[in-house]
Scaffold this motif. Structure first.
Motif, mmCIF file in Angstrom:
data_model
loop_
_atom_site.group_PDB
_atom_site.id
_atom_site.type_symbol
_atom_site.label_atom_id
_atom_site.label_comp_id
_atom_site.label_asym_id
_atom_site.label_seq_id
_atom_site.Cartn_x
_atom_site.Cartn_y
_atom_site.Cartn_z
ATOM 1 N N GLY A 110 8.897 2.764 6.728
ATOM 2 C CA GLY A 110 8.803 4.198 6.388
ATOM 3 C C GLY A 110 8.062 4.972 7.460
ATOM 4 N N ILE A 111 7.275 5.935 7.027
ATOM 5 C CA ILE A 111 6.573 6.778 8.008
ATOM 6 C C ILE A 111 5.311 6.095 8.532
ATOM 7 C CG2 ILE A 111 5.403 9.023 8.311
ATOM 8 C CD1 ILE A 111 7.351 10.304 6.495
ATOM 9 N N ALA A 112 4.890 5.003 7.888
ATOM 10 C CA ALA A 112 3.595 4.404 8.232
ATOM 11 C C ALA A 112 3.553 3.751 9.618
ATOM 12 C CB ALA A 112 3.213 3.374 7.169
ATOM 13 N N GLY A 133 13.960 9.998 4.272
ATOM 14 C CA GLY A 133 13.985 9.114 3.118
ATOM 15 C C GLY A 133 14.860 7.889 3.300
ATOM 16 N N MET A 134 16.035 8.110 3.899
ATOM 17 C CA MET A 134 16.958 6.983 4.014
ATOM 18 C C MET A 134 16.419 5.868 4.907
ATOM 19 S SD MET A 134 20.956 7.589 4.410
ATOM 20 C CE MET A 134 21.492 6.574 5.738
ATOM 21 N N PRO A 135 16.022 6.177 6.148
ATOM 22 C CA PRO A 135 15.416 5.099 6.942
ATOM 23 C C PRO A 135 14.145 4.522 6.316
ATOM 24 C CG PRO A 135 15.343 7.191 8.135
ATOM 25 C CD PRO A 135 16.207 7.396 6.935
ATOM 26 N N LEU A 192 0.862 -1.193 0.000
ATOM 27 C CA LEU A 192 0.000 0.000 0.000
ATOM 28 C C LEU A 192 0.892 1.233 0.000
ATOM 29 C CD1 LEU A 192 -2.444 -1.177 2.812
ATOM 30 C CD2 LEU A 192 -2.519 -1.689 0.356
ATOM 31 N N GLY A 193 0.809 2.020 -1.063
ATOM 32 C CA GLY A 193 1.629 3.229 -1.150
ATOM 33 C C GLY A 193 2.792 3.031 -2.102
ATOM 34 N N ALA A 194 3.052 4.055 -2.895
ATOM 35 C CA ALA A 194 4.186 4.000 -3.837
ATOM 36 C C ALA A 194 5.079 5.209 -3.628
ATOM 37 C CB ALA A 194 3.679 3.933 -5.277
HETATM 38 C C1 LIG Z 1 9.491 18.796 1.296
HETATM 39 C C2 LIG Z 1 10.146 17.573 1.845
HETATM 40 C C3 LIG Z 1 11.517 17.421 1.705
HETATM 41 C C4 LIG Z 1 12.136 16.292 2.197
HETATM 42 N N1 LIG Z 1 13.488 16.183 2.055
HETATM 43 C C5 LIG Z 1 14.103 15.076 2.470
HETATM 44 C C6 LIG Z 1 15.502 14.919 2.284
HETATM 45 O O1 LIG Z 1 16.187 15.800 1.763
HETATM 46 N N2 LIG Z 1 16.070 13.764 2.673
HETATM 47 C C7 LIG Z 1 15.345 12.771 3.240
HETATM 48 O O2 LIG Z 1 15.916 11.747 3.583
HETATM 49 N N3 LIG Z 1 14.021 12.883 3.456
HETATM 50 C C8 LIG Z 1 13.387 14.012 3.082
HETATM 51 N N4 LIG Z 1 12.047 14.142 3.291
HETATM 52 C C9 LIG Z 1 11.310 13.043 3.938
HETATM 53 C C10 LIG Z 1 10.945 11.948 2.953
HETATM 54 O O3 LIG Z 1 10.314 12.501 1.832
HETATM 55 C C11 LIG Z 1 10.059 10.929 3.646
HETATM 56 O O4 LIG Z 1 10.818 10.349 4.662
HETATM 57 C C12 LIG Z 1 9.602 9.822 2.727
HETATM 58 O O5 LIG Z 1 8.896 10.336 1.644
HETATM 59 C C13 LIG Z 1 8.748 8.817 3.482
HETATM 60 O O6 LIG Z 1 8.443 7.774 2.627
HETATM 61 P P1 LIG Z 1 7.143 6.891 2.803
HETATM 62 O O7 LIG Z 1 7.139 5.966 1.647
HETATM 63 O O8 LIG Z 1 7.079 6.326 4.166
HETATM 64 O O9 LIG Z 1 5.922 7.909 2.693
HETATM 65 P P2 LIG Z 1 5.459 8.771 1.388
HETATM 66 O O10 LIG Z 1 6.632 9.137 0.551
HETATM 67 O O11 LIG Z 1 4.611 9.865 1.927
HETATM 68 O O12 LIG Z 1 4.567 7.757 0.580
HETATM 69 C C14 LIG Z 1 3.286 7.370 0.969
HETATM 70 C C15 LIG Z 1 2.574 6.733 -0.202
HETATM 71 O O13 LIG Z 1 1.344 6.202 0.248
HETATM 72 C C16 LIG Z 1 0.326 6.588 -0.655
HETATM 73 N N5 LIG Z 1 -0.953 6.581 0.052
HETATM 74 C C17 LIG Z 1 -1.473 7.544 0.837
HETATM 75 N N6 LIG Z 1 -2.685 7.174 1.272
HETATM 76 C C18 LIG Z 1 -2.934 5.942 0.768
HETATM 77 C C19 LIG Z 1 -4.028 5.028 0.859
HETATM 78 N N7 LIG Z 1 -5.124 5.309 1.562
HETATM 79 N N8 LIG Z 1 -3.943 3.853 0.201
HETATM 80 C C20 LIG Z 1 -2.842 3.547 -0.536
HETATM 81 N N9 LIG Z 1 -1.774 4.381 -0.653
HETATM 82 C C21 LIG Z 1 -1.826 5.559 -0.005
HETATM 83 C C22 LIG Z 1 0.769 7.962 -1.152
HETATM 84 O O14 LIG Z 1 0.116 8.306 -2.358
HETATM 85 C C23 LIG Z 1 2.255 7.710 -1.330
HETATM 86 O O15 LIG Z 1 2.496 7.092 -2.561
HETATM 87 C C24 LIG Z 1 11.381 15.292 2.838
HETATM 88 C C25 LIG Z 1 9.999 15.438 3.001
HETATM 89 C C26 LIG Z 1 9.385 16.577 2.526
HETATM 90 C C27 LIG Z 1 7.895 16.734 2.702
#
Ligand SMILES: Cc1cc2nc3c(=O)[nH]c(=O)nc-3n(C[C@H](O)[C@H](O)[C@H](O)COP(=O)(O)OP(=O)(O)OC[C@H]3O[C@@H](n4cnc5c(N)ncnc54)[C@H](O)[C@@H]3O)c2cc1C
Lengths: 485, 46
Positions: free
Chosen positions: A345-347, A374-376, A7-9
């Motif tokens: 990730g953040i979930a 992003g890295m973790p 779930l999530g890309a």
């Molecule tokens: C402006 C900004 C700059 C950043 N800069 C850095 C940086 O320089 N270095 C770094 O390491 N980190 C950075 N980060 C943090 C980094 O972007 C996050 O740690 C990372 O994106 C988290 O990844 P994730 O896959 O857990 O969540 P996300 O990237 O938020 O992905 C979540 C996914 O879940 C999908 N989703 C949402 N709801 C649902 C649902 N109901 N059903 C199915 N899918 C769903 C979304 O569409 C998305 O595809 C930054 C963040 C921001 C906002």
């Protein structure tokens, strides 16, 4: 034959899908469910927000890539979880609602053998009254559309400043418990540089507003780092940079309401204040998506899966800050109640914040929530994928791959301005992310050699190189897997 | 605006040749930290 549903890309979902597909043969099904048709490299949004990159440079459509690689893709958002199935469906499933044009509104039960919840955060703008990107002169850079709007707002203001307008720009956190200070930090420095480039810097007062107790906390309780031959605290480093760039700061502040050009906030002294602005970029609070979960007989079992974010193998026992340890943090991101569900990730629900909790005399909690950069996010997604792959291959649960944020490094290459010769970056690495005060008692919980800071042009080049490397990797181009998370 | 970075330091920060070597150094250092591994914390001697 196993079916793995992701779930999530975003960073973590896409990393998990890519590794699963590469390492599992095609008898196993890998399916991604995500509402956004594009992959976006979020860290580069800050450059979109200052007009130095176009949003199309940081994204690409997922469907053609997934088709080519043999990954199923459903452009849908998940609404509820049925980890035991229901009276009609034997297998566990999630309920998803399509958002793609052709199937908008249709729902589907998506069954799975393994489920990876990588839905990241909900950008909880509603938690701050009046904070709605693009209204009240307040913006966000959390998505590429938000960043596009932010640049429209900023460039219009720059034009007015060229006509002589004096402006106030406020950047930081838009909620008492917001996280992601790093992104706001990058953005404020990029905005400052852009104003200099456009020759209107003298027309602007730039203010950092944040729920951090000290500058450079970044939601990680700050850090002691080596900087050249010196050892300094992150607040000293950020203070040096802000003073040098003429940026003022307001700390320990929880923004609680936005009106047209006014941010209302409460500080740690309990004072209720406000600051006027012509342009603001405020990071909202991050929350869980409010998913519901049901057992076989349709009873609500949400608390077995979620505590805001998803429950994993963390120690959630409430305890005071002084008793927090790195052992509280999860290692495998497996849900304790349903062993075939994982949340990288953040979930995942963190056991507690990393920064010291603080309250105003009015009882308002004002401190950063823990960031998961992003890295973790990539590392935890890969280890979850590896554990699932091992479990499938060995036909029994295997959790050999572990990665606690208390035993993992992170690199934060913060852009401090765009430009091949005039750009700058502040490169900070931290090990471990969650300070281990027992292991490294004299260095504020971090290993000094691996926790360092650097400022200069090289940082900008590195951030740009990472942008291209990670988009290359995300596009799964030849040997993509050699690029580490 | 308070000058907190000396002219010499600023020169070092912005000189493309010095910064090129810094770029190589930083890339390797970051890679080592990332590739340096990660693990659990719940076994003794982690
Ligand atoms: C402006 C900004 C700059 C950043 N800069 C850095 C940086 O320089 N270095 C770094 O390491 N980190 C950075 N980060 C943090 C980094 O972007 C996050 O740690 C990372 O994106 C988290 O990844 P994730 O896959 O857990 O969540 P996300 O990237 O938020 O992905 C979540 C996914 O879940 C999908 N989703 C949402 N709801 C649902 C649902 N109901 N059903 C199915 N899918 C769903 C979304 O569409 C998305 O595809 C930054 C963040 C921001 C906002």
């Amino acid at each position: 034959m196993s079916k793995i549903v992701i779930l999530g890309a975003g960073i973590s979902g896409h990393v998990a899908a890519a590794h699963l597909r590469r390492k599992l043969d095609k008898t196993h099904e890998v399916v991604v469910v995500s509402p956004n048709s594009n992959y976006q490299w979020i860290p580069s949004n800050i450059w979109v927000g200052v007009g130095r990159m176009k949003s199309k440079e940081i994204l690409f459509p997922l469907a053609p890539l997934y088709k080519k690689k043999g990954i199923g893709f459903k452009q849908a958002k998940v609404t509820s979880f049925f980890p035991e199935g229901d009276s009609e469906t034997e297998k566990p499933f999630v309920m998803a609602e399509y958002v793609s044009e052709e199937k908008r509104g249709e729902t589907e039960k998506i069954t799975y053998d393994y489920l990876i919840n990588a839905t990241g955060p909900k950008l909880n703008f509603e938690a701050t009254e009046g904070l709605n990107p693009g209204t009240n002169k307040a913006y966000s850079v959390c998505t590429y559309t938000h960043a596009d709007h932010a640049w429209q707002g900023l460039s219009a203001l720059i034009e007015e400043m060229k006509q002589g307008k004096e402006a106030r720009i406020v950047i930081g956190t838009g909620h008492a418990k917001a996280t992601c200070q790093g992104a706001a930090f990058e953005y404020i420095l990029n905005v400052e540089q852009e104003l200099r480039r456009q020759k209107v810097r003298d027309k602007a007062k730039i203010t950092w507003i944040s729920n951090e107790y000290q500058l450079g906390d970044f939601g990680m309780d700050g850090m002691l780092l080596s900087y050249g031959s010196n050892i300094m605290k992150s607040h000293e480093m950020v203070e040096m940079v802000f003073e040098d760039r003429g940026i003022e700061w307001i700390l320990g502040s929880g923004v609680n309401k936005i009106e047209d050009g006014i941010a209302h906030y409460e500080n740690l002294d309990g004072e209720l204040k406000n600051i006027e602005f012509d342009f603001a970029m405020l990071i909202p609070s991050f929350s869980g998506h409010g998913f519901k979960a049901f057992d076989k007989s349709n009873q609500d079992i949400t608390e077995k899966l979620f505590k805001g974010f998803m429950l994993v193998d963390a120690d959630y026992t409430p305890k005071p800050y002084e008793e927090w340890t790195v052992q509280d943090w999860p290692e495998t991101y497996q849900n304790p109640n349903y062993k075939n569900i994982f949340a990288p990730g953040i979930a995942f629900a963190p056991p507690h914040s990393i920064s010291k909790p603080r309250k105003s005399p009015n009882g308002t909690e004002i401190f950063p929530a823990p960031p998961r950069t992003g890295m973790p996010s990539g590392i935890t997604a890969k280890l979850v994928a590896d554990n699932i792959i091992d479990s499938i291959k060995k036909q029994k649960e295997s959790l050999d791959h572990k990665g606690s944020m208390g035993n993992m490094g992170a690199a934060c290459i913060a852009s401090a301005g765009f430009g091949m010769t005039k750009g700058s970056g502040i490169s900070i690495t931290t090990f471990p992310i969650v300070p281990d005060y027992k292991k490294y008692p004299d260095t504020m919980g971090r290993k000094l050699g691996k926790t360092f800071g650097e400022i200069g042009l090289a940082g900008h080049w590195l951030k740009l190189a990472l942008h291209y490397a990670f988009i290359y990797k995300a596009k799964m181009r030849p040997f993509w897997y050699l690029i580490p998370e | 605006m308070t000058r907190r970075i000396s002219n010499f330091k600023r020169f070092v920060m912005m000189n493309p040749i010095i910064q090129f070597f810094k770029f190589i150094f930083l890339s390797i250092k970051v890679l080592l930290i990332v590739a340096g591994g990660h693990g659990g914390t719940r076994k003794t001697g982690y």
